[in-house]
Scaffold this motif. Structure first.
Motif, PDB file in Angstrom:
ATOM      1  N   LEU A 105      36.352  13.778  12.163  1.00 52.06           N
ATOM      2  CA  LEU A 105      35.103  13.533  12.661  1.00 52.06           C
ATOM      3  C   LEU A 105      34.545  14.563  13.943  1.00 52.06           C
ATOM      4  O   LEU A 105      33.654  14.687  14.283  1.00 52.06           O
ATOM      5  N   GLY A 106      35.775  14.730  14.746  1.00 57.91           N
ATOM      6  CA  GLY A 106      35.756  15.588  15.919  1.00 57.91           C
ATOM      7  C   GLY A 106      34.838  14.705  17.154  1.00 57.91           C
ATOM      8  O   GLY A 106      34.039  15.264  17.902  1.00 57.91           O
ATOM      9  N   LYS A 107      34.889  13.441  16.869  1.00 56.37           N
ATOM     10  CA  LYS A 107      34.306  12.412  17.862  1.00 56.37           C
ATOM     11  C   LYS A 107      35.329  11.750  18.699  1.00 56.37           C
ATOM     12  O   LYS A 107      36.278  11.515  18.176  1.00 56.37           O
ATOM     13  N   PRO A 108      34.860  11.420  19.693  1.00 59.42           N
ATOM     14  CA  PRO A 108      33.656  11.419  20.568  1.00 59.42           C
ATOM     15  C   PRO A 108      33.755  12.706  21.209  1.00 59.42           C
ATOM     16  O   PRO A 108      34.694  13.394  21.953  1.00 59.42           O
ATOM     17  N   ASP A 109      32.605  13.228  21.268  1.00 62.22           N
ATOM     18  CA  ASP A 109      32.441  14.658  21.670  1.00 62.22           C
ATOM     19  C   ASP A 109      31.866  14.616  23.147  1.00 62.22           C
ATOM     20  O   ASP A 109      30.802  14.140  23.420  1.00 62.22           O
ATOM     21  N   VAL A 110      32.413  15.061  24.158  1.00 63.59           N
ATOM     22  CA  VAL A 110      31.913  15.070  25.614  1.00 63.59           C
ATOM     23  C   VAL A 110      30.943  16.167  25.836  1.00 63.59           C
ATOM     24  O   VAL A 110      31.110  17.299  25.687  1.00 63.59           O
ATOM     25  N   LYS A 111      29.826  15.534  26.294  1.00 69.84           N
ATOM     26  CA  LYS A 111      28.580  16.676  26.375  1.00 69.84           C
ATOM     27  C   LYS A 111      28.586  17.126  27.674  1.00 69.84           C
ATOM     28  O   LYS A 111      28.533  18.267  27.903  1.00 69.84           O
ATOM     29  N   ALA A 112      29.243  16.276  28.683  1.00 68.23           N
ATOM     30  CA  ALA A 112      29.163  16.812  30.225  1.00 68.23           C
ATOM     31  C   ALA A 112      30.047  15.675  31.039  1.00 68.23           C
ATOM     32  O   ALA A 112      30.212  14.603  30.482  1.00 68.23           O
ATOM     33  N   ILE A 113      30.325  16.247  32.271  1.00 74.30           N
ATOM     34  CA  ILE A 113      31.145  15.223  33.211  1.00 74.30           C
ATOM     35  C   ILE A 113      30.508  15.470  34.246  1.00 74.30           C
ATOM     36  O   ILE A 113      30.277  16.489  34.872  1.00 74.30           O
ATOM     37  N   LEU A 114      30.528  14.215  34.981  1.00 78.37           N
ATOM     38  CA  LEU A 114      30.261  14.161  36.524  1.00 78.37           C
ATOM     39  C   LEU A 114      31.313  13.759  37.074  1.00 78.37           C
ATOM     40  O   LEU A 114      31.838  12.814  37.073  1.00 78.37           O
ATOM     41  N   PHE A 115      32.131  14.834  37.462  1.00 77.51           N
ATOM     42  CA  PHE A 115      33.676  14.724  38.134  1.00 77.51           C
ATOM     43  C   PHE A 115      33.438  15.072  39.517  1.00 77.51           C
ATOM     44  O   PHE A 115      33.224  15.955  40.161  1.00 77.51           O
ATOM     45  N   GLU A 116      33.851  13.925  40.491  1.00 77.92           N
ATOM     46  CA  GLU A 116      33.710  13.885  41.811  1.00 77.92           C
ATOM     47  C   GLU A 116      32.524  14.388  42.406  1.00 77.92           C
ATOM     48  O   GLU A 116      32.524  14.975  43.457  1.00 77.92           O
ATOM     49  N   GLY A 117      31.456  13.910  41.917  1.00 77.92           N
ATOM     50  CA  GLY A 117      30.238  14.250  42.232  1.00 77.92           C
ATOM     51  C   GLY A 117      29.464  15.493  41.989  1.00 77.92           C
ATOM     52  O   GLY A 117      28.268  15.864  42.507  1.00 77.92           O
ATOM     53  N   GLU A 118      30.168  16.178  41.079  1.00 80.94           N
ATOM     54  CA  GLU A 118      29.631  17.532  40.427  1.00 80.94           C
ATOM     55  C   GLU A 118      29.624  17.503  39.061  1.00 80.94           C
ATOM     56  O   GLU A 118      30.688  17.157  38.464  1.00 80.94           O
ATOM     57  N   PHE A 119      28.587  17.873  38.481  1.00 83.23           N
ATOM     58  CA  PHE A 119      28.458  18.198  37.212  1.00 83.23           C
ATOM     59  C   PHE A 119      29.290  19.362  36.664  1.00 83.23           C
ATOM     60  O   PHE A 119      29.006  20.582  37.125  1.00 83.23           O
ATOM     61  N   LEU A 120      30.004  19.124  35.656  1.00 83.07           N
ATOM     62  CA  LEU A 120      30.870  20.041  34.685  1.00 83.07           C
ATOM     63  C   LEU A 120      30.438  20.288  33.276  1.00 83.07           C
ATOM     64  O   LEU A 120      30.002  19.213  32.763  1.00 83.07           O
ATOM     65  N   ASN A 121      30.741  21.280  32.713  1.00 83.80           N
ATOM     66  CA  ASN A 121      30.558  21.228  31.424  1.00 83.80           C
ATOM     67  C   ASN A 121      31.463  21.029  30.421  1.00 83.80           C
ATOM     68  O   ASN A 121      32.690  20.329  30.985  1.00 83.80           O
ATOM     69  N   ALA A 122      31.369  20.528  29.257  1.00 86.63           N
ATOM     70  CA  ALA A 122      32.275  19.797  28.285  1.00 86.63           C
ATOM     71  C   ALA A 122      33.578  20.526  28.082  1.00 86.63           C
ATOM     72  O   ALA A 122      34.595  20.033  27.858  1.00 86.63           O
ATOM     73  N   GLU A 123      33.610  21.983  28.231  1.00 84.08           N
ATOM     74  CA  GLU A 123      34.840  22.666  28.207  1.00 84.08           C
ATOM     75  C   GLU A 123      35.928  22.237  29.102  1.00 84.08           C
ATOM     76  O   GLU A 123      37.085  22.518  28.888  1.00 84.08           O
ATOM     77  N   LYS A 124      35.659  21.821  30.142  1.00 88.61           N
ATOM     78  CA  LYS A 124      36.555  21.338  31.224  1.00 88.61           C
ATOM     79  C   LYS A 124      37.270  20.136  30.964  1.00 88.61           C
ATOM     80  O   LYS A 124      38.343  19.685  31.366  1.00 88.61           O
ATOM     81  N   VAL A 125      36.937  19.198  30.012  1.00 93.70           N
ATOM     82  CA  VAL A 125      37.510  18.056  29.441  1.00 93.70           C
ATOM     83  C   VAL A 125      39.264  18.363  29.028  1.00 93.70           C
ATOM     84  O   VAL A 125      39.877  17.714  29.626  1.00 93.70           O
ATOM     85  N   ASN A 126      39.360  19.339  28.546  1.00 90.74           N
ATOM     86  CA  ASN A 126      40.797  19.669  27.926  1.00 90.74           C
ATOM     87  C   ASN A 126      41.387  20.268  29.377  1.00 90.74           C
ATOM     88  O   ASN A 126      42.488  19.713  29.365  1.00 90.74           O
ATOM     89  N   GLU A 127      41.000  20.848  30.167  1.00 91.78           N
ATOM     90  CA  GLU A 127      41.467  21.151  31.508  1.00 91.78           C
ATOM     91  C   GLU A 127      41.961  20.027  32.344  1.00 91.78           C
ATOM     92  O   GLU A 127      42.954  19.802  32.643  1.00 91.78           O
ATOM     93  N   ILE A 128      40.898  19.009  32.442  1.00 94.01           N
ATOM     94  CA  ILE A 128      40.993  17.829  33.246  1.00 94.01           C
ATOM     95  C   ILE A 128      42.068  16.940  32.298  1.00 94.01           C
ATOM     96  O   ILE A 128      42.906  16.374  33.206  1.00 94.01           O
ATOM     97  N   ALA A 129      42.218  16.900  31.020  1.00 91.56           N
ATOM     98  CA  ALA A 129      42.916  15.891  30.518  1.00 91.56           C
ATOM     99  C   ALA A 129      44.575  16.238  30.534  1.00 91.56           C
ATOM    100  O   ALA A 129      45.424  15.634  30.437  1.00 91.56           O
TER     101      ALA A 129
END
Length: 175
Positions: A105-129
């Protein structure tokens, strides 16, 4: 005219956003009820909360929380808010692990992140994980601090040991 229920919901979502270290905006559409319940139970075990809210209400809640979202385009389609209150890395770990299990399915798919008060794009999810947990980082930090102290303690104790060794040798020589 907004209903009191929606006004209350917006206030609660704004409070959750302000209380969280990270908020993940995820697309969950395509997951069946059993998969969503499985995902929610995994999040509950990790002290992570998932909430489905209409995009217009999310936008209002973000504005009430003090964020400028007029130029943000991630609030389209179905959106689930995933709150990381204690550790901002844990939701990313849960979401990426679940996505790997449901790779068809490829879900859930992260659209964006509000990380420590700053918006990040979805590509940062793997780095954060891939970041280590807070406990691991604290352990590394403490061991990094304690190692030099142990070295200094060893240097300070060396003359005492040498003197004690010399006195014991003298004592044995006289006996």
């Amino acid at each position: 005219m907004p209903t009191p229920v929606k006004v209350d919901l917006v206030e609660k979502v704004a409070e959750e956003i302000n209380a969280s270290k990270a908020v993940y905006f995820a697309d969950y559409l395509g997951l069946n009820v059993e998969q969503v319940n499985n995902l929610r139970s995994r999040m509950f075990e990790q002290n992570v909360k998932m909430q489905v809210v209409k995009n217009t209400l999310i936008k209002i809640a973000l504005k009430n929380a003090g964020y400028d979202v007029d130029k943000k385009d991630f609030l389209t389609g179905s959106t689930a808010l995933v709150y990381g209150k204690d550790d901002p890395v844990v939701p990313a770990k849960v979401l990426t692990a679940f996505k790997k299990e449901t790779k068809d399915l490829g879900k859930p798919d992260v659209k964006a992140i509000l990380f420590e008060g700053e918006f990040l794009n979805a590509e940062k999810v793997n780095e954060i994980a891939e970041l280590p947990s807070r406990e691991v980082l604290l352990g590394k930090f403490l061991s990094g601090i304690s190692y030099p102290m142990q070295q200094v303690l060893g240097v300070l104790q060396a003359p005492m040991r040498n003197l004690l060794g010399a006195l014991n040798a003298l004592k044995e020589k006289k006996q």
